[in-house]
Design a protein around this motif. Structure first.
Motif, short mmCIF file in Angstrom:
data_model
loop_
_atom_site.label_atom_id
_atom_site.label_comp_id
_atom_site.label_asym_id
_atom_site.label_seq_id
_atom_site.Cartn_x
_atom_site.Cartn_y
_atom_site.Cartn_z
N LEU A 892 11.05 54.85 33.73
CA LEU A 892 9.95 55.63 34.31
C LEU A 892 8.79 56.01 33.26
CD1 LEU A 892 11.62 57.72 37.31
CD2 LEU A 892 9.87 55.83 37.71
N ASN A 893 9.35 56.49 32.17
CA ASN A 893 8.45 57.08 31.18
C ASN A 893 7.79 55.94 30.50
OD1 ASN A 893 8.35 59.98 30.96
ND2 ASN A 893 10.50 59.91 30.07
N GLN A 894 8.21 54.58 30.37
CA GLN A 894 7.73 53.54 29.97
C GLN A 894 6.50 52.96 30.89
OE1 GLN A 894 10.59 50.37 29.26
NE2 GLN A 894 11.89 51.77 28.17
N ILE A 895 6.83 53.13 32.02
CA ILE A 895 5.87 52.68 32.95
C ILE A 895 4.70 53.65 33.02
CG2 ILE A 895 5.30 52.27 35.71
CD1 ILE A 895 8.11 51.31 35.87
N ARG A 896 4.98 54.81 33.21
CA ARG A 896 3.80 55.88 33.36
C ARG A 896 3.02 55.68 31.93
NH1 ARG A 896 2.56 61.33 32.17
NH2 ARG A 896 1.63 62.43 34.10
N ARG A 897 3.54 55.48 30.85
CA ARG A 897 2.69 55.48 29.61
C ARG A 897 1.95 54.24 29.57
NH1 ARG A 897 3.35 58.57 25.12
NH2 ARG A 897 5.29 59.42 26.26
N ALA A 898 2.04 53.38 30.41
CA ALA A 898 1.42 51.92 30.18
C ALA A 898 0.30 51.98 31.26
CB ALA A 898 2.30 51.01 30.61
N ILE A 899 0.31 53.01 32.14
CA ILE A 899 -0.80 52.94 33.44
C ILE A 899 -1.62 54.06 33.21
CG2 ILE A 899 -1.04 52.84 35.78
CD1 ILE A 899 1.68 51.21 35.82
N PRO A 900 -2.60 54.21 32.71
CA PRO A 900 -3.52 55.75 32.79
C PRO A 900 -3.63 56.36 33.88
CG PRO A 900 -4.46 53.91 31.41
CD PRO A 900 -3.15 53.24 32.20
N ALA A 901 -3.71 55.65 35.01
CA ALA A 901 -3.89 55.95 36.60
C ALA A 901 -2.59 56.99 37.01
CB ALA A 901 -4.14 54.93 37.74
N LYS A 993 5.15 43.30 34.28
CA LYS A 993 6.36 44.00 34.43
C LYS A 993 6.54 44.83 32.97
CE LYS A 993 11.27 43.24 34.88
NZ LYS A 993 12.37 42.32 35.17
N VAL A 994 6.93 46.22 33.28
CA VAL A 994 7.00 47.02 32.23
C VAL A 994 8.51 47.46 31.92
CG1 VAL A 994 6.58 49.32 31.17
CG2 VAL A 994 4.77 47.91 32.60
#
Length: 1002
Positions: A892-901, A993-994
């Motif tokens: 979740l932290n990886q995905i959130r970090r990759a998507i500014p929105a 995919k993250v």
């Protein structure tokens, strides 16, 4: 500043913000001001070889003004510099040729050894017209435009009571004509609370305008611009009044200076001096103070401040300093100097300052640790306290003070490996109570508790170590109360109760010369929790406690006689009314909850008293100077909002600005605990006790006396009721578009999302309750969101969350993709102590509670290769890192970090069917970021009227092409989610995919 000081300063401060400011300004005006052609900003940048600086004279009253300056990369002028020219009333100016440079630095002086060098940091300046006033730099021309001829004039008065800008610019255009060059022209002081500007409309009879502070903050009527007419106009609270009455017509010129500040005191600690004084009075209002410092080798310094406390740090060691203080009003009247206050510094400590990391706090998910219970890096500072045996902790070899900063430093890679880039730690100040490991019983607010520190692992070392790994430190702070032992340096009671034969086992005998610090063992009693300074065998001289020594008729659990004054009480006369409130809390949603004691261990400060305010501001300035990145504010609801808005929040902003600049001050994250434990939008109908209420500035002026003002504010807002509170669209998309948020009415305090917290027994319930309050919060994208904490679980449960692993995964998936900042209480990543009572006081061992020691779970070694990734681990921590929720939160932290929105985006549910489904977008023209994402948690969803294009799911990598504005997603399953990101190409390409599939995200 002498020549040697100039040379030191020149090499010490290397800042170049001007290019960034201009770039941001160009982007901002293009986005925010629909009537402004892009050429407005470009024209300003074109004249990059010259700059004109205007310097305000009202706070100094020097007879001569010198500008000492250097272009970036070039040499300084010869000391004391060049003479500045008279400009208009209250200003001098100088135009300089920067050559090839676009930025420069400067200081100002009177030609006779008195300097304003921005507290030793120099002023960092750019091109175009610049003002320096009260230590603040802005882009403005305060002397522009002479009044037009009669018959072609239009005048606008702008209300400044809600902006608190040091400079106000008018950016305008006549109907059918061109706009002024951004940021416009400086407006003139009119009367208290108003600035004005008169313009020439030419042949036009109407015009439009916006206002700004010269540093990128705009009031453009929420993107619509203000529509004005000929004659006199007023703009107040977003409302235009045409053909208005002159709001300053009845105001006579203010020629009365404020009173002289009294009770000026200087207290030295190491190479720092804390200066405090009583507030001055004025017929129209004091706007600030001017401190003059003499002593040492650096000459005389004049320091502008707005609060009645100043922490002077980085001074020469073993040096005498003298301070005087003058008060300033809005008209520039300056009081006479106060009586001098003197102090001599001591020896210089090792390293006492750091620098906050800065950056938008919404990018940083938070891991919350109860420091004393996290990881024990140094057993020598472990302490059990006087409840060690009674609690059962002794039998478990589990002292209450067990974890420490050394342990936290050693496990920073564990936290980073989970994916967290901010750590919220419990209070660090020296505590004092029978059971004070959690940190909320502050005793010496100026001293870090030595039970947390070790050689090589001081608090400063922790801050520096975290920063070195790119991680922020948020310090838990308490303004509402001290321990029942009082607050050292402010007031400590001389005695509570009788020490007779039956109580001598508990109350230690007084030992002169011994000073409590929580760690040092008193040699006679053998206790580190020595309490002999509080008890007496006979009534002490100067006793103020009523009926001292008389039996109350009650007995202790041991059967001992309890006497009056045996225990702390607000109503017994033990604490002075001037410094402490003297009542017990009766109604948690009543006015008394802001002015009475919560518990006998929590002596309630009279936070409306200047002496108390100074004590707390001075203390927390110390930690700001150490480089912490933000404050979590304990019991924020128990202090009136008007006190926060008048005193504490401005003091925080001022200190961060003084030490680290305005940009770091904007990023310094303050979030308050406003305990509203109900499921209503408004806490039992009381706006004063609702979390979102604290995110707003005041809407009217109250009495100058803070105590009266707090009552007036409470009554005013309660009478207005819930239906007349301000609203905001800052968290919401406009269709599919991100819009620049309006933060002009923001108080400076963000909040813990109590409503979501209380409803997290079920993720869907938390989601629907949370978004219901977002329109009444200034900007809910800054809400701190958690499931449980060191106080409560959902629905005011006293146990750590035990809803099951699937439910935890679903809660996390929501928190990490919905608006707000996801926060996790230590150990929740493995459901640590699930179902256990969070706190049972002294009635059970800590090992049986939600505050149990976590170190056993993270023994061994761990190395983080990035946020959310681990390159190696061994021992118990490797087993912990292999747990399903750990894998879930890492991804979740990886995905959130990759998507500014997902970090900073606004959201909308318009055109969406689905349970927990929403779209989010974040756009920043200055940096070129544009991020748009469609999210659904657990259940399926259909999104209509969305932008056409290619979307890629960050969880599965699935690619969809939308041609008709509609996208349908099947249900991913409990705890799983889908995040379809619109591929906008270039730097805004969808990440695909993250990470790798895990137990829930698959």
């Amino acid at each position: 500043m002498n020549l040697s000081e100039r040379r030191r300063t020149r090499h010490r401060h290397r800042h170049d913000p001007a290019g960034l400011v201009l770039a941001l300004l160009a982007a901002l005006v293009a986005t925010l001001l629909p009537g402004l052609p892009l050429g407005g900003a470009t024209a300003q940048a074109a004249a990059a070889n010259t700059a004109t600086v205007y310097y305000a004279t009202s706070a100094t009253n020097w007879s001569t003004y010198k500008l000492h300056w250097a272009p970036s990369g070039g040499g300084w002028t010869t000391v004391p510099g060049v003479t500045m020219d008279a400009a208009c009333t209250g200003w001098v100016k100088k135009t300089v040729d920067l050559g090839a440079a676009t930025t420069w630095q400067a200081t100002f002086n009177n030609g006779s050894g008195t300097w304003d060098n921005n507290g030793g940091k120099n002023y960092q300046l750019g091109t175009g017209p610049i003002t320096v006033q009260g230590g603040t730099v802005a882009h403005s021309d305060p002397c522009a435009d002479a009044p037009p001829a009669e018959g072609t004039a239009a005048t606008v008065y702008y209300d400044t009571t809600t902006t608190n800008w040091s400079v106000t610019n008018l950016h305008w255009a006549p109907s059918g004509g061109g706009w002024t060059t951004a940021p416009g022209t400086g407006m003139e002081a009119a009367c208290t609370g108003w600035v004005k500007k008169t313009v020439d409309l030419g042949a036009a009879t109407t015009w439009q305008a916006t206002f700004n502070n010269g540093n990128g903050t705009w009031d453009n009527n929420n993107g619509a611009n203000y529509q004005l007419g000929a004659g006199l106009n007023t703009v107040k609270g977003g409302t235009v009044t045409k053909s208005a009455k002159d709001p300053c017509a009845a105001t006579a010129p203010d020629t009365t200076a404020p009173s002289v500040p009294g009770q000026v005191k200087a207290t030295a600690s190491g190479t720092s001096i804390v200066l405090t004084w009583d507030a001055a009075t004025d017929d129209t209002g004091v706007t600030g103070y001017q401190i003059t410092r003499t002593g040492g080798t650096r000459g005389t310094s004049v320091i502008p401040v707005t609060t009645t406390v100043y922490s002077d740090t980085g001074l020469e060691e073993k040096t005498a300093y003298t301070y005087t203080v003058k008060a300033l009003d809005a008209a520039g009247n300056l009081s006479a100097a106060s009586t001098p206050a003197k102090a001599t510094t001591g020896e210089k400590a090792a390293q006492t300052t750091g620098t906050p990391l800065g950056g938008d706090p919404r990018k940083d998910p938070i891991y919350f640790v109860l420091t004393a219970r996290f990881y024990d890096g140094d057993a020598s500072n472990d302490r059990g306290g006087n409840q060690h045996v009674k609690t059962g902790n002794a039998a478990n070899n589990d002292p209450m003070f067990r974890g420490d900063f050394k342990g936290l430093v050693q496990k920073l890679d564990y936290v980073k490996g989970l994916g967290f880039s901010a750590i919220w730690i419990t209070p660090v100040v020296l505590n004092r109570s029978d059971y004070d490991y959690h940190g909320y019983h502050g005793y010496d607010f100026y001293k870090v508790d030595p039970r947390l520190e070790s050689a090589g692992a001081s608090y400063q070392d922790l801050i520096d170590a975290a920063h070195a790994k790119g991680m922020k430190i948020y310090q838990d702070v308490v303004y509402n109360h001290s321990s029942r032992w009082g607050a050292k340096g402010l007031f400590t009671p001389t005695v509570y109760g009788v020490r007779d034969a039956q109580w001598s086992w508990y109350y230690d005998e007084k030992r002169s010369g011994f000073e409590y610090d929580g760690l040092t063992v008193e040699p006679v009693s053998g206790k580190s929790y020595y309490n002999g300074d509080l008890w007496s065998t006979a009534e002490p001289s100067g006793n103020t406690c009523l009926n001292w020594g008389k039996p109350t008729g009650a007995k202790s659990p041991e059967g001992y006689t309890i006497y009056n004054c045996q225990w702390p009480s607000p109503t017994s006369g033990m604490f002075p009314k001037s410094l402490y409130h003297t009542c017990w809390l009766g109604n948690w949603e009543g006015e008394d909850s802001r002015s009475c004691w919560l518990h006998e261990d929590l002596a309630d400060f009279n936070t409306e008293n200047t002496q108390v305010q100074n004590y707390l501001i001075g203390a927390y300035n110390k930690y700001i100077d150490m480089g912490v990145d933000g404050f979590r504010v304990d019991t924020a609801v128990h202090i009136p909002r008007v006190t926060w808005n008048r005193r504490f929040l401005p003091a925080i902003e001022e200190r961060v600005t003084q030490r680290f600049g305005a940009e770091k001050a904007r990023d310094f994250f303050v979030f308050g605990e406003v305990g509203a434990f109900v499921n209503d939008k408004w806490n039992r109908g009381s706006v004063n006790h609702s979390a979102q209420f604290y995110t707003w500035k005041e809407r009217k002026e109250y009495s100058a006396d803070d105590e009266k003002a707090s009552l007036e504010q409470y009554d005013y807002e309660e009478q207005l009721g819930t239906g007349n509170q301000p609203t905001s669209t800052n968290a919401f998309l406009d269709g599919n578009s991100y819009h620049t948020p309006d933060r002009s009415r923001f108080s400076g305090m963000n909040i813990i999302d109590m409503r979501m917290h209380m409803n997290f027994g079920d993720a869907s319930n938390a989601y629907n309750n949370g978004k219901d309050s977002d329109d009444s919060t200034n900007d809910a994208t800054y809400n701190v969101v958690y499931v449980d904490s060191h106080d409560y679980g959902p629905n005011k449960s006293g146990e750590r969350y035990a809803g099951g692993t699937d439910a935890w995964a679903e809660n996390m998936s929501l928190m990490w993709t919905f608006r707000g900042i996801p926060t996790l209480y230590y150990g929740s990543e493995i459901e640590f102590q699930k179902g256990k009572k969070i706190d049972c006081g002294t009635t059970c061992p800590l090992a049986d509670t939600g505050r149990a020691y976590y170190g056993d779970k993270i023994e061994g070694s761990v190395t983080a290769s990035g946020f959310g990734t681990v390159s190696g681990a061994s021992g118990a921590v490797a087993t912990t890192l292999d747990q399903p929720l750990v894998k879930h939160v890492q991804r979740l932290n990886q995905i959130r970090r990759a998507i500014p929105a997902l970090q900073m985006g606004q959201y909308s549910t318009a055109g969406i069917t689905g349970n927990m489904a929403y779209k989010r977008r974040y756009t920043d023209p200055a940096s070129g970021v544009d991020s748009f994402a469609l999210v659904t948690v657990t259940d399926g969803a259909t999104y209509k009227n969305i932008p056409n294009g290619t979307y890629q799911d960050a969880v599965t990598g699935d690619v969809r092409t939308v041609t008709d504005g509609t996208l349908t997603v099947t249900a991913p399953g409990k705890g799983d989610l889908r995040v379809y990101v619109l591929d906008l190409g270039g730097r805004n390409a969808a990440p695909g995919k993250v990470g790798t599939a895990g137990p829930y995200l698959k």
